[in-house]
Scaffold this active site. Structure first.
Site, mmCIF file in Angstrom:
data_model
loop_
_atom_site.group_PDB
_atom_site.id
_atom_site.type_symbol
_atom_site.label_atom_id
_atom_site.label_comp_id
_atom_site.label_asym_id
_atom_site.label_seq_id
_atom_site.Cartn_x
_atom_site.Cartn_y
_atom_site.Cartn_z
ATOM 1 N N HIS A 192 -7.033 -10.165 -28.494
ATOM 2 C CA HIS A 192 -5.401 -10.465 -28.411
ATOM 3 C C HIS A 192 -5.238 -10.463 -26.584
ATOM 4 C CE1 HIS A 192 -1.177 -11.466 -28.280
ATOM 5 N NE2 HIS A 192 -1.021 -10.432 -27.660
ATOM 6 N N ASP A 226 0.321 -9.057 -40.513
ATOM 7 C CA ASP A 226 1.434 -8.865 -39.464
ATOM 8 C C ASP A 226 0.875 -9.282 -38.077
ATOM 9 O OD1 ASP A 226 3.453 -7.743 -41.227
ATOM 10 O OD2 ASP A 226 2.259 -5.724 -41.113
ATOM 11 N N LEU A 227 1.275 -10.125 -37.704
ATOM 12 C CA LEU A 227 0.687 -10.841 -36.456
ATOM 13 C C LEU A 227 0.602 -9.707 -35.265
ATOM 14 C CD1 LEU A 227 -0.379 -13.431 -34.686
ATOM 15 C CD2 LEU A 227 2.070 -13.737 -34.174
ATOM 16 N N ASP A 228 -0.576 -9.761 -34.738
ATOM 17 C CA ASP A 228 -0.890 -8.753 -33.458
ATOM 18 C C ASP A 228 -0.526 -7.366 -33.843
ATOM 19 O OD1 ASP A 228 -1.696 -10.765 -32.332
ATOM 20 O OD2 ASP A 228 -0.027 -11.284 -31.201
ATOM 21 N N GLU A 229 -0.534 -6.939 -35.006
ATOM 22 C CA GLU A 229 -0.186 -5.553 -35.441
ATOM 23 C C GLU A 229 -1.554 -4.799 -36.032
ATOM 24 O OE1 GLU A 229 2.610 -3.793 -34.983
ATOM 25 O OE2 GLU A 229 3.950 -5.358 -34.574
#
Length: 284
Positions: A192, A226-229
């Site tokens: 990311h 969970d996006l970017d988690e």
């Protein structure tokens, strides 16, 4: 007679005697420990350990597991044994920005990353020439909002057909489905282009620029629904100034992303990363 190298990773509820019991069983089969790391998470009470060792080449993984079984059963240990003679097999997914892909391919070529790239997947044709130059099969899968189930099936089939150990999202600008995130949990790493948990989602460098930050960064993490988690494996920051443009931020970020992703992949394929709930234990 030559030696074979293995890595043993284990986790269980912390209690006295674990290290002694495991290393005693390893000694009983003539193992020579090259590296040992352990960590006790006092908050959760979990114990984590990684042991790199060598044994005579006539010893098989089955024999090692059989020798370890009394210690593993006694402490209710969850363990995994990695045979270092087999190179981990990687699938790299990329969109248009190929800097992280190129860096990974280079690190494999020079041997710093002891792995084999078995496929490159993209929703664009831009990296086909790179794949052909490296002799890696290239899969162009056009991505639309309507064909996610089809792409899910393609990816799962590709993982099975290539016997891949890890899927790497090297700036693959498509969100994986919940199905893939759950089925391949702990086997998909994303880079990311932001120092999470700040600036999630699209154009994080531009978000950072608008906020006037003095540090930008990149984060490599396991993919979850969970996006970017997902659990974070590796991060790095780069100093920036008020005199830089948003495009300067992006340029500086490309280098950071490439380094961070490569280190995360290296840690994973060397079995240095252990999941600990929403976090990771990463042995250096």
């Amino acid at each position: 007679m030559t030696d074979r190298a293995f890595i043993l990773t284990l986790t269980c509820v912390d209690q006295p005697g674990i290290v002694s019991a495991v290393t005693t069983e390893l000694a009983s089969i003539g193992a020579n420990i090259a590296e040992s790391n352990q960590y006790w998470d006092r908050q959760t009470g979990q114990f984590f350990m990684r042991i790199a060792f060598t044994v005579n080449s006539d010893k098989t993984g089955e024999e090692i597991n059989r020798a370890l079984k009394p210690a593993l059963d006694r402490f209710e240990i969850k363990a995994a044994l990695t045979d270092r003679s087999r190179k981990p097999r990687l699938i790299i997914m990329v969109s248009k920005f190929d800097h992280a892909l190129l860096h990974l391919l280079y690190q494999v070529k020079v041997g710093w990353l002891n792995a084999e790239v078995v496929a490159i997947v993209s929703n664009h044709e831009d990296s086909r020439a790179t794949a052909e130059l490296e002799g890696v099969p290239y899969h162009y899968w056009k991505a639309t909002k309507d064909n996610k189930p089809e792409l899910d099936e393609k990816l799962l089939n590709l993982v099975r057909e290539t016997d891949a150990d890890l899927v790497i999202l090297a700036r693959y600008m498509q969100v994986l489905s919940d199905t893939i995130s759950k089925r391949l949990y702990g086997k998909v790493i994303n880079i990311h282009h932001s120092f999470l948990p700040s600036f999630k989602g699209a154009k994080p460098y531009h978000q950072a620029y608008e906020r006037g930050v003095k540090l930008i960064g990149a984060t490599a993490h396991y993919v979850t629904p969970d996006l970017d988690e997902g659990p974070i494996i590796e991060q790095e920051t780069e100093r920036v100034t008020h005199a830089m443009t948003a495009e300067d931020f992006v340029a500086a970020g490309r280098d950071v992303e490439s380094r961070v992703l490569a280190r995360a992949v290296k840690s994973h394929v060397e079995a240095r990363v252990m999941l600990n709930g929403h976090k990771t234990v990463v042995f250096g």
